[in-house]
Design a protein around this motif. Structure first.
Motif, short mmCIF file in Angstrom:
data_model
loop_
_atom_site.label_atom_id
_atom_site.label_comp_id
_atom_site.label_asym_id
_atom_site.label_seq_id
_atom_site.Cartn_x
_atom_site.Cartn_y
_atom_site.Cartn_z
N HIS A 175 -14.90 -147.83 23.90
CA HIS A 175 -15.03 -148.05 22.46
C HIS A 175 -13.80 -147.54 21.71
O HIS A 175 -13.65 -147.78 20.54
CB HIS A 175 -16.33 -147.48 21.89
CG HIS A 175 -16.47 -146.00 21.97
ND1 HIS A 175 -17.67 -145.37 22.10
CD2 HIS A 175 -15.57 -145.00 21.94
CE1 HIS A 175 -17.50 -144.07 22.14
NE2 HIS A 175 -16.23 -143.83 22.04
N HIS A 176 -12.94 -146.84 22.41
CA HIS A 176 -11.67 -146.45 21.78
C HIS A 176 -10.63 -147.56 21.93
O HIS A 176 -9.52 -147.42 21.48
CB HIS A 176 -11.13 -145.17 22.42
CG HIS A 176 -12.05 -144.01 22.19
ND1 HIS A 176 -11.98 -143.20 21.08
CD2 HIS A 176 -13.08 -143.53 22.92
CE1 HIS A 176 -12.91 -142.28 21.14
NE2 HIS A 176 -13.61 -142.46 22.24
N HIS A 233 -13.45 -139.72 26.21
CA HIS A 233 -14.75 -139.74 25.55
C HIS A 233 -15.66 -138.60 26.02
O HIS A 233 -16.17 -137.84 25.21
CB HIS A 233 -15.47 -141.07 25.59
CG HIS A 233 -16.72 -140.96 24.80
ND1 HIS A 233 -16.74 -141.06 23.43
CD2 HIS A 233 -17.96 -140.57 25.15
CE1 HIS A 233 -17.93 -140.78 22.99
NE2 HIS A 233 -18.70 -140.48 24.01
CU LIG Z 1 -15.58 -141.90 22.24
#
Ligand SMILES: [Cu+2]
Ligand code: HEM
Ligand SMILES: [Cu+2]
Lengths: 496, 608
Positions: free
Chosen positions: B346-347, B297
C-alpha cells in the motif's frame, strides 16, 4: 543580544516551573495517604478540557481551511476520486467525533472519586462481535466502491486519446507529443548519447512527426494518454488539479490516462484567480532540486488545441535531419524550444574542429551558447554575456570545486578551437551580506576561473577578469532561486 | 541510584541469576555495573538514555528544517555560525535540508521508536512481569545494546562527512540512493547509513530472539500465556515481527551495497545521466521498494505495538478496571501481526505496479483497520464506568488513544488505493504517520516512563511538571500535525525544501510559520520532561513498593531493584493480571497476581 535575552527568559521560566513543581511535591509528601489519593481526580477537568479544546480546534479548522484546498477536480477521474473521498470524510469524521467525545467525556465523568467503585466489566461477546462486524461492513463498502473506480481509472486508454510521453530527469520534465500519426517513435536504450538522451530511434518513421513541447497543452474533454518514464532517478508525475499521479521510474515504463473536463480559462473564473495555471509537479524525492521540478499544463478548447498542434514543428525535420545532413548528427533533446533555432542554423554538435568532444555539455549550456555566438555573424558587444552553469565554488571562498573542471576544460578547448577569440570573465554575487566583501569575493572568484583557464593552456593575454559584486543581477534577489542565479560567473567574447 | 547497598546485601542472589554460571561472588566496578552491565534493568536504562539522546538530536533536526519551511525568505546568521557547513548566506542549503529530513526520519523511526522503545520496556518489563531473574541470555542482551550503540556512532559520524549525510529520505529509494552523481548525500553518507543499518538490524535480532525465548521459556510458576499482562504480549509479538521482517531489510540493503560498490544491477536499469547511458541493465527500482516495505510496514507496528501494550496496561491500572476484552486484545495484536505482513504494497500503489495487485493490497490494508478499531473500542470501554485516577501515565495513555484514533482514521483514506492516487506522497501522508505512529508512540513511551519510573529508579516523577509537559505536547502535536492534512489536501507534496517555487503550493506561508513556532515550543517543552526525569532520579519523592496499586509482578520485586529481581524464591502466579475492582464489596480494588484464588473464584470459570 535578543537571543541571549530569549535564552535567559527561557531558563528563568524553567526555573520557576521547576520550583513550583518541587513545592507541590513537598506538599504531597507532607499529606497523609488518604488526602494524597484525593488528588487522583484533580487532573480530570484539565485533561478533559484540553481534549475538547483540541477537538473543537480540529473541527473548526476543517471549515476554515476548506476553501484553500484544491478547486473542484478538473478531470472525470478526479471527480470519482473526489466522490469517494467525500464519503470517506463523512464516515471517518463521524467516527472521529464520536470516539474523541467519548474518550474525553469518560475521562471527566468517570474520574476518581473517593468511595466510587469501578464496574468490573471484563468481557462482552455481543459488544465485541458488534464492533468487529460493523466496521467490517463499512470497510467492505469502501473497498468495493474504491476497487471499482480503481479498475476504471487504470483501464486501457481509449483509442482516440492524445498520446504524450513525459520523461523526468533531475529536475525537469521533457514532454514528447506523438504527431499526426498518433504514434510515438520507438526508443532504444542503446541509442542514448548526449545528443539523444531519450535514445529515440530516428530510423523509425513514426518518430519523424513527433515534437517536443515546453508546456503540456491538452484539449478539453478528450482523453489523454501519458507514458511516464524517467532517465536518472525516480520522479513522480503529479497533477494536483486533476487528482492524478504516477511514478516515473527509470527502466520501468508506467502509464496514466484521464479526461480533462475544465479548461484553464474556465478554471480561472472558477477560482477567481486570473493567474491560475494547471501544473505538473514532482512528487517523489529526486535530489536537491526536487521542490522545483514542474511543468505548466494548459487545457484549451478543441479549436485552440488544433491551432497549437499545427504550429508545432517536428523535432526530426527541424533539428535532427539538418544536423544529419551537415554530417554532425548528435542532438540533445532537452530544452529544445530554446535551441532549435540555433542548432538548425549551424548544426553545432558538441564536436570542435580540433576533434575535441565537449564533455557533458548540454544545449542551453554555456559551451553551446559560446560556440553558437562565435560562429554566428553577431557583433561582439558589451552586453552579451553567458553564464557558466556548472561552476561550483566552496561556500564563501574562491576555491573551485573539483566538479567544475569539466566545464573549464570545455571552455579552454573552445578557446583553442577558435584562436582569434578573446574573452572577459565577470564575477557576481547576490545582494545578501556586506557589499564590499561581495565585490571582493566576486573579483577573486572571476580571477580564480581565469587562473584555471590559463592552467589549462589558454594564453593569459586572451582573458580578462573582473568582479562586479551584487551589480547586474539576472534574477530577483527576493527568492532563493533568484539569488542562486545571481551568484555566478559570466563570460563575454571581447574579440572574435 | 540506590541499587548499590541493596545489591551488596543480596550479593548471594547472584547464583540464581541465569548467565552467571558458577556461584562465585564477584565485586562489580562502575564499568561492569553501569556500562557493560548484564542486568536487564540496567540495559533497559541504557536503551532509554540512549533513546532520549537520539530523540533530542532528531527533534532538533526537525527544528532546523522547520525554520527553513516557516521562514523561507529570512536569513539566520546565528545558525550559520554554529552549523557553518549546512548554511550558506544564512540559509539552510537544499542538500543539508534533505540530509536533515533523512536523518530525522531514520533516527526517529529506527533509533528512538524501535530500538529505544522496545529496548527499554522489553528489558525492564519482560523479566519483571513474567517473574524471571533476567533475560534468557544476558550476554546477547548486552550485545544488542552495544550493536545499537555502534550503529548510532556510525550514523552520527555520517553527519560530519564532507559530502554530507544520506539525503534520499528514510526510505532511501534507489536509484537516487545508489548513484552518488545524482545527490551528494548518496556518496559516503549513504555508505555510512547502510553500514549503520546493518549493525542496527543485528542489534534488533539479538534483542528480539532474546525477548521471544525469555517469554516462552522463563515464565514463573503459574504464569500461563493467558495470564501475561498485555505489555508482555505486545512486546512478544513486536519481537516476532522484528525477527521475521528485519532480515529482509538486511538483504534489501546488501543488494543496494552491491549495486553501489560492485557494479551489479539489482535495482538499476536503463539509467541516463547527463546524456550518458550507464551500464546497468535488468534490475528494477521497484524490487527495492517491495523489499523495503516488506520490512517498512511491519516496522510501523513494531513501533506501535509496545505502545499499545503499555497503554492497555496503564489504562487498566489507572481506571481500576480490567482491560476490556483481554483475549480480543491479544487476538487483535495477532491479527495486526499477521495482516501487517501482507499489506506492504500500500506504500506503492502508484509505483506502476499491476492494478490488480493494488486492489488486493487495498483489501488487506482496509482489513487491518478492523483489529485496530477493536482495540480503540476496547480502550474506551475500559475507561467507561471506571474510577479513573488522573496521573501522568494515565494522561499520556489517554493522549495516545486520541492520537491513535486521529491518525488511524486517515489510514482508512490512504489504504483505499483510489483515494491514495490523490494523497500519496503529499503532506497528508506526513500528517497521517506522524500522528498515528510518531506522536502516538511517543505518548505511549511517555506513559510508560511515567508509570514505570518508580520501578526503574525507586522514586516518583514530579506530577506538576508532567502535567505541563502533557499539555504542551498534546496541544502542540495537534497544532503541528493537524493542519498538515489541509496542506496535503491542497496537493502540496512532501519533502519540499520550499513551497514558493510552485505557485499552486505557495499559499500556506502563515500556516507554515505557525507550525514551525509550535514545533519550537514543543521541542523546548520536552526539556521539562528531561529536567523532571533527571531531577526525580536523585531528588524525586521516594516511591512506595507498589505506587499505583497494580497487580502485575514487577511491583512485588523490591522497588530498589536488585540483581536477580527477587530475594529467594520467585513469586508464584495464581490469577490473570486484571483483577481490578473485582470484588464490589471490598475496599481494596486490586488483587495482585500472586494472591491465590479464593474458593468462590475457583468456581467462576473465567479470568484467572
Ligand atoms: Cu504501511
Ligand atoms: C488503520 C490502519 C492504517 C491504514 C489503513 C494505513 C494505511 C497507510 C497507507 C496506505 C499509507 C501509504 C500512504 C502513501 O504513501 O501514499 C500509509 C503510510 C504510513 N503509515 Fe499508515 N495506515 C494505518 C495505520 C498506521 C499505523 C498504526 C502506523 C504506525 C504505527 C502507520 C504508519 C505509517 C507510516 C510511517 C507511513 C508513511 C511511510 C512513508 O512513506 O514514509 N500507519 N499508511
Ligand atoms: Cu522530485
Amino acid at each position: 543580544m535578543a537571543i541571549i535575552l530569549g535564552l535567559l527568559t527561557l531558563v528563568l521560566l524553567y526555573i520557576v516551573i521547576v520550583q513550583i513543581s518541587k513545592a507541590s511535591d513537598l506538599i504531597k509528601s507532607l499529606r497523609s495517604g488518604d488526602e494524597h489519593e484525593e488528588s487522583f481526580g484533580n487532573g480530570a477537568l484539565f485533561t478533559s478540557f484540553i481534549g475538547f479544546a483540541v477537538l473543537i480546534y480540529s473541527i473548526v479548522t476543517c471549515f476554515v481551511y476548506a476553501p484553500t484546498m484544491l478547486p473542484k477536480p478538473a478531470s472525470e477521474q478526479g471527480v470519482w476520486i473526489n466522490d469517494l473521498m467525500n464519503i470517506t470524510i463523512v464516515l471517518t469524521g463521524v467516527v472521529f467525533i464520536i470516539t474523541q467525545v467519548l474518550l474525553f467525556w469518560f475521562v471527566y465523568k468517570y474520574h476518581y472519586r473517593k468511595g466510587r467503585k469501578a464496574y468490573f466489566f471484563a468481557d462482552n461477546n455481543k459488544l465485541e462481535v458488534a464492533w468487529t462486524v460493523v466496521p467490517a461492513i463499512v470497510l467492505t463498502f469502501l473497498i468495493g466502491f474504491g476497487i471499482q473506480k480503481w479498475f476504471k481509472i487504470f483501464s486501457p486508454a481509449p483509442k482516440d486519446a492524445v498520446l504524450i510521453e513525459a520523461t523526468g530527469k533531475q529536475y525537469a520534465w521533457s514532454i514528447r507529443y506523438s504527431g499526426a500519426d498518433h504514434t510515438l517513435g520507438k526508443r532504444d536504450f542503446s541509442l542514448v548519447n548526449p545528443d539523444n538522451e531519450l535514445g529515440i530511434n530516428w530510423n523509425d518513421a513514426a518518430s519523424h512527426d513527433d515534437f517536443m513541447a515546453d508546456e503540456i497543452v491538452l484539449p478539453v474533454n478528450k482523453p489523454v494518454s501519458i507514458n511516464v518514464g524517467a532517465l536518472d532517478v525516480i520522479h513522480n508525475f503529479w497533477l494536483p488539479h486533476f487528482r492524478l499521479m504516477m511514478s516515473a521510474v527509470p527502466g520501468v515504463p508506467t502509464h496514466l490516462w484521464f479526461r480533462p473536463t475544465i479548461t484553464t480559462e474556465e478554471m480561472k473564473k472558477e477560482t477567481n484567480n486570473p493567474n491560475f495555471e494547471y501544473v505538473v509537479a514532482c512528487n517523489k524525492l529526486c535530489g536537491s532540486g526536487h521542490y522545483n521540478m514542474k511543468k505548466k499544463v494548459r487545457v484549451v478548447s478543441q479549436e485552440e488545441y488544433e491551432k497549437w498542434f499545427s504550429e508545432q514543428k517536428s523535432y526530426y525535420t527541424t533539428v535532427v535531419k539538418p544536423a544529419m545532413e551537415s554530417g554532425a548528427f548528435k542532438m540533445p533533446v532537452s530544452e529544445v524550444a530554446e535551441n532549435t533555432a540555433a542548432a538548425s542554423a549551424n548544426g553545432f554538435s558538441g564536436k570542435l574542429s580540433t576533434g575535441f568532444e565537449l564533455v557533458g555539455a548540454v544545449n542551453g549550456g554555456v559551451e553551446n551558447k559560446l560556440v553558437t555566438f562565435i560562429q554566428s555573424d553577431k557583433q561582439v558587444a558589451k552586453d552579451i554575456w553567458f553564464s557558466f552553469d556548472r561552476l561550483l565554488f566552496e561556500t564563501g571562498k574562491s576555491t573551485l570545486k573539483p566538479s567544475s573542471q569539466e566545464q573549464l576544460k570545455n571552455i579552454s578547448e573552445i578557446m583553442k578551437a577558435f584562436p582569434a577569440v578573446e574573452i572577459k570573465l565577470g564575477g557576481y554575487t547576490d545582494n545578501v551580506g556586506d557589499q564590499k566583501a561581495n565585490l571582493k569575493l566576486s573579483d577573486s572568484r572571476a580571477k580564480a576561473v581565469m587562473a584555471e583557464l590559463i592552467k589549462l593552456g589558454v594564453a593569459a593575454n586572451r582573458i580578462k577578469a573582473e568582479g562586479y559584486g551584487d551589480q547586474f543581477p539576472v534574477a530577483t534577489n527576493e527568492t532563493d532561486a533568484g539569488r542562486q542565479q545571481n551568484r555566478r560567473i559570466d563570460i563575454r567574447v571581447t574579440k572574435k | 541510584m540506590q541499587t548499590t547497598t541493596v545489591h551488596e546485601t543480596h550479593a548471594d542472589v547472584h547464583v540464581h541469576g541465569p548467565g552467571h554460571g558458577g556461584g562465585h561472588h564477584h565485586t562489580e566496578t562502575f564499568i561492569s555495573k553501569y556500562i557493560f552491565s548484564l542486568d536487564h534493568k540496567t540495559i533497559g536504562k541504557q536503551f532509554l538514555i540512549m533513546g532520549m539522546a537520539w530523540a533530542i538530536i532528531g527533534g532538533f533536526m526537525s527544528v532546523l528544517f522547520r525554520v527553513q519551511l516557516g521562514w523561507p525568505d529570512e536569513t539566520f546568521p546565528v545558525l550559520e555560525r554554529i552549523f557553518s557547513t549546512w548554511f550558506t548566506d544564512g540559509k539552510l542549503n537544499p542538500e543539508a535540508y534533505y540530509s536533515l529530513i533523512t536523518m530525522h526520519g531514520t533516527i526517529m523511526v529506527f533509533f528512538v521508536l524501535t530500538a529505544s522503545l522496545s529496548g527499554t520496556f522489553a528489558n525492564v518489563l519482560i523479566p519483571l512481569q513474567i517473574g524471571a531473574r533476567d533475560m534468557a541470555s544476558p550476554l546477547m542482551n548486552a550485545l544488542s545494546f552495544w550493536f545499537f550503540f555502534i550503529a548510532g556512532v556510525v550514523m552520527f559520524a555520517s553527519l560530519f562527512l564532507p559530502t554530507g549525510a544520506a539525503s534520499a529520505g528514510w526510505t532511501i529509494y534507489p536509484p537516487l540512493s545508489a548513484l552518488p552523481q545524482t545527490s551528494p548525500g548518496s556518496g559516503n553518507g549513504m555508505t555510512f547509513w547502510l553500514i549503520a543499518m546493518v549493525l542496527f538490524v543485528a542489534s534488533t535480532l539479538l534483542g528480539g530472539l532474546n525477548y521471544v525465548s525469555t517469554v516462552l521459556n522463563m515464565r514463573t510458576k503459574g504464569m500461563t500465556m493467558f495470564r501475561l499482562p498485555l505489555t508482555v504480549w505486545a512486546l512478544f509479538f513486536t519481537a516476532i515481527i522484528g525477527i521475521l521482517s528485519f532480515p529482509v531489510l538486511v538483504s534489501c540493503v546488501v543488494l543496494l551495497i552491491f549495486d553501489r560498490g560492485l557494479g551489479t544491477s539489482f535495482y538499476l536499469s536503463n539509467i541516463v545521466i547527463g546524456g550518458k547511458a550507464l551500464p546497468y541493465a535488468g534490475g528494477s527500482p521497484i524490487l527495492f521498494q517491495h523489499l523495503f516495505w516488506f520490512l517498512g510496514h511491519p516496522e510501523v507496528y513494531i513501533i506501535i505495538l509496545p505502545a499499545m501494550g503499555m497503554v492497555s496496561e496503564i489504562l487498566a491500572v489507572h481506571s481500576r478496571k480490567p482491560i476490556f476484552g483481554y483475549k480480543a486484545m491479544i487476538f487483535s495484536i495477532l491479527g495486526i501481526t499477521v495482516l501487517g505482513f501482507i499489506v506492504w504494497a500500500h506504500h506503492m500503489y502508484l509505483s506502476g505496479m499491476n492494478p490488480f495487485l493494488g486492489s488486493v493490497f487495498t483489501l488487506f490494508t482496509l482489513l487491518i483497520a478492523i483489529p485496530s478499531a477493536v482495540k480503540v473500542f476496547n480502550w474506551l470501554t475500559t475507561l467507561w464506568r471506571g474510577n479513573i485516577r488522573i496521573t501522568p501515565p494515565s494522561m499520556f495513555a489517554i493522549g495516545f488513544v486520541s492520537m491513535f484514533i486521529s491518525g488511524g482514521l486517515t489510514g482508512i483514506w490512504l489504504g483505499n488505493s483510489t483515494i491514495d492516487i490523490q494523497l500519496h506522497d503529499t503532506y497528508f501522508v506526513v500528517a497521517h504517520f506522524h500522528i498515528v505512529m510518531g506522536i502516538a508512540a511517543f505518548f505511549g513511551m511517555f506513559a510508560g516512563i511515567y508509570h514505570w519510573f518508580p520501578r526503574m529508579f525507586g522514586r516518583m516523577m514530579n506530577e506538576t511538571m508532567a502535567y505541563i509537559h502533557f499539555a504542551i505536547t498534546f496541544i502542540g502535536a495537534y497544532l503541528i500535525f493537524w493542519p498538515m492534512h489541509f496542506i496535503g489536501l491542497a496537493g502540496v507534496p512532501r519533502r519540499y525544501y520550499s513551497f514558493n517555487e510552485i505557485e499552486a503550493f505557495s499559499q500556506y506561508g502563515d500556516l507554515n510559520k505557525l507550525i514551525s513556532v509550535a514545533t519550537i515550543i514543543v521541542f523546548l517543552g520536552q526539556f521539562l520532561f528531561l529536567v523532571n526525569f533527571f531531577w526525580s532520579m536523585y531528588r524525586g519523592r521516594k516511591s512506595v513498593q507498589n505506587p499505583w496499586q497494580a497487580n502485575t509482578l514487577e511491583w512485588t520485586s523490591p522497588i530498589e531493584g536488585i540483581h536477580g529481581n527477587w530475594d529467594g524464591e520467585l513469586p508464584t502466579v495464581h490469577r490473570w493480571p486484571y483483577d481490578y475492582s473485582r470484588d464490589p464489596n471490598s475496599d481494596i480494588d486490586f488483587i495482585p497476581q500472586t494472591v491465590p484464588l479464593t474458593e468462590e473464584e475457583k468456581k467462576d470459570k473465567i479470568h484467572h
